[in-house]
Design an enzyme around this catalytic site. Structure first.
Site, PDB file in Angstrom:
ATOM      1  N   ILE A 193       1.219  -1.062   0.144  1.00 46.51           N
ATOM      2  CA  ILE A 193       0.471  -0.082   0.209  1.00 46.51           C
ATOM      3  C   ILE A 193       0.825   1.081   0.052  1.00 46.51           C
ATOM      4  CG2 ILE A 193      -1.612  -1.599   0.971  1.00 46.51           C
ATOM      5  CD1 ILE A 193      -1.135  -0.206   3.942  1.00 46.51           C
ATOM      6  N   ASP A 194       0.288   1.924  -0.412  1.00 51.17           N
ATOM      7  CA  ASP A 194       1.358   3.057  -0.332  1.00 51.17           C
ATOM      8  C   ASP A 194       1.767   4.147   0.611  1.00 51.17           C
ATOM      9  OD1 ASP A 194       0.540   3.526  -3.791  1.00 51.17           O
ATOM     10  OD2 ASP A 194      -1.109   4.718  -3.175  1.00 51.17           O
ATOM     11  N   LYS A 195       2.772   5.017   0.409  1.00 51.62           N
ATOM     12  CA  LYS A 195       3.702   5.573   1.846  1.00 51.62           C
ATOM     13  C   LYS A 195       2.342   6.119   2.446  1.00 51.62           C
ATOM     14  CE  LYS A 195       6.723   8.851   3.549  1.00 51.62           C
ATOM     15  NZ  LYS A 195       7.501  10.288   2.361  1.00 51.62           N
ATOM     16  N   ARG A 234      -7.005   6.154  -5.876  1.00 58.90           N
ATOM     17  CA  ARG A 234      -6.313   7.310  -5.893  1.00 58.90           C
ATOM     18  C   ARG A 234      -6.954   7.309  -7.424  1.00 58.90           C
ATOM     19  NH1 ARG A 234      -0.736   7.162  -4.273  1.00 58.90           N
ATOM     20  NH2 ARG A 234      -0.656   9.822  -3.994  1.00 58.90           N
TER      21      ARG A 234
END
Length: 303
Positions: free
Chosen positions: A137-139, A237
């Site tokens: 998963i993204d930062k 997103r």
């Protein structure tokens, strides 16, 4: 690594070689291709060319990426919240702001560094930089990740992701008032041809499907639960932006005037999968972090 062969067509001729190569759906950057041109890892028609070479119709480009440098990844006590662990698999609740795995130039403070301190054994399939890592998963997205502790478990979890049997639900705050209660976004995703640092809905991209349900409407914002059917880079997103409701706080895909909350309001709150050894379905839930909860309270009070 395997050699990649690219044949230039009339439609793709005329551009710089670094742009032509990075237009292929890969994680390579133009600066990386330029470096490989210098060391001979990229050739045109069997020979070397300059970095500003303009590709011609019929050119055959071969790319043989050099073997990655093995980094010495250090274990670090990062106080990770491990929600579940047994001999085969663990589930960890990644905090917002933490990168999942190391990369050249960024080798500390990642989830992998923390896992190496707290977990005695991790799958080696993805190598030294991504031990045990099955998905990311993204930062600036918080929430649950499943991690493999041996190679058999890793193979099982990856197969489940491919077969789309893993449950992945995210809470998100988006700009705008979504009038309908449910929806499905089925739109292919690939690198944005206008900006290689972003992903976008692109004809011919990889299949991507996101289901969403409205859970709360807060004035100019809507809270949704998104369930992934596929797991493309930045999928939620990109998809929410595509239908006109970008995530609040998102510096990459959100509007210029968005909330200053240190990144997108997105939390991976539910993960479910079949246990790699027993086959039993297991599901785990994690509440959004305090910053996410505070955002919701602020929007409710201003609504």
């Amino acid at each position: 690594m395997e050699e990649l062969t690219i044949e230039i067509t009339e439609e793709t001729a005329g551009g710089r070689i670094d742009k032509a190569v990075t237009a292929i759906d890969t994680d390579w950057s133009r600066s990386q291709i330029q470096a490989w041109l210098k060391d001979g890892s990229v050739k045109v028609n069997g020979g070397s060319v300059k970095q500003n070479y303009k590709v011609k119709n019929g050119d055959v480009i071969t790319v043989l990426p050099p073997d990655p440098t093995e980094l010495d990844i250090q274990a670090e006590d990062l106080g990770l919240e491990i929600v579940y662990e047994d001999a085969d698999v663990l589930v960890v609740n990644k905090p917002k702001g933490m990168v999942v795995h190391p990369a050249p130039g960024h080798t500390s403070g990642t989830l992998v560094n923390g896992l190496m301190h707290q977990v005695t054994d991790l799958s080696g399939i993805n190598g030294v930089m991504r031990p045990g890592i099955v998905h990311r998963i993204d930062k600036d997205t918080s929430g649950l990740l499943m991690v493999a502790k041996n190679d058999a478990a890793h193979a099982s979890l990856v197969e489940q992701l491919i077969k789309k049997t893993v449950t992945r639900k995210y809470a998100a705050v988006v700009h705008g008032h979504i009038a309908h209660d449910k929806g499905t976004i089925d739109a292919p995703i690939a690198r944005d041809p206008k900006d290689r640092q972003r992903m976008a809905v692109v004809d011919g991209g990889k299949s991507a499907v996101t289901h969403f349900t409205v859970t709360e409407r807060l004035g100019e914002f809507t809270v949704v639960e998104c369930q992934l059917e596929t797991g493309r880079t930045h999928q939620i997103r990109v998809h929410m932006k595509y239908i006109g409701f970008p995530l609040a706080g998102d510096p990459k895909y959100g509007p210029k005037k968005t909330l200053d909350i240190g990144g997108q309001a997105l939390h991976a709150g539910v993960i479910g999968f079949d246990h790699p050894k027993t086959g039993e379905y297991m599901e785990f839930t994690a509440e959004p972090p305090a910053t996410f909860q505070e955002l919701l309270e602020s929007l409710r009070n201003n609504g």
